[in-house]
Design a protein around this motif. Structure first.
Motif, mmCIF file in Angstrom:
data_model
loop_
_atom_site.group_PDB
_atom_site.id
_atom_site.type_symbol
_atom_site.label_atom_id
_atom_site.label_comp_id
_atom_site.label_asym_id
_atom_site.label_seq_id
_atom_site.Cartn_x
_atom_site.Cartn_y
_atom_site.Cartn_z
ATOM 1 N N ASP A 33 -2.036 -8.844 -28.877
ATOM 2 C CA ASP A 33 -1.829 -7.753 -27.914
ATOM 3 C C ASP A 33 -1.844 -8.296 -26.482
ATOM 4 O OD1 ASP A 33 -1.789 -5.991 -30.063
ATOM 5 O OD2 ASP A 33 -3.854 -5.306 -29.751
ATOM 6 N N ARG A 108 -2.272 0.918 -21.418
ATOM 7 C CA ARG A 108 -1.959 1.150 -22.836
ATOM 8 C C ARG A 108 -2.559 0.052 -23.702
ATOM 9 N NH1 ARG A 108 2.976 2.565 -20.892
ATOM 10 N NH2 ARG A 108 3.849 0.503 -21.344
ATOM 11 N N THR A 112 -5.464 0.401 -26.605
ATOM 12 C CA THR A 112 -5.105 0.249 -28.005
ATOM 13 C C THR A 112 -5.426 -1.122 -28.598
ATOM 14 O OG1 THR A 112 -2.844 -0.440 -27.449
ATOM 15 C CG2 THR A 112 -3.235 1.926 -27.790
#
Length: 115
Positions: A33, A108, A112
């Motif tokens: 990520d 974001r 997440t």
């Protein structure tokens, strides 16, 4: 000249979380990520700095380098946004939108990421 403090502060917080994450979490997706976000920020910076040159992809330097890669990509983008000549109102709006989109992407990812 844009104030990029919000962007750099958000990235520093996320990078600190990545640095503090155990290896198992990094392997479960947190590093991926973070790298995806770093690549996105680097792409944005390259596109703004030299729109005629195809952007290069930030390499995967490993689990434990992701936080630093994220900070470097953010600082590059922040510097470009801070020092870009504002020019016309549409140009100023485009730069502002780029900053807002980058901040939203960081938020974001922070929300997440598997940290």
């Amino acid at each position: 000249m844009l104030d990029t403090t919000e962007l750099t502060a958000a990235v520093e917080r996320l990078a600190d979380r990545l640095r503090a994450a155990p290896q198992s979490r990094l392997q479960r997706g947190a590093a991926a990520d973070g790298l995806a976000l770093a690549r996105d920020l680097a792409f944005r910076a390259q596109r703004l700095e030299n729109p005629r040159t195809p952007p290069r992809t930030m390499p995967d330097a490993g689990l434990f380098a992701v936080a630093d890669q994220l900070v470097v990509a953010c600082n590059d983008l922040a510097e470009i946004l801070r020092t870009a000549p504002a020019g016309s109102p549409p140009r100023r709006e485009a730069l502002r939108r780029e900053l807002d989109e980058a901040v939203a992407a960081v938020r974001r990812t922070a929300a997440t990421a598997t940290l």
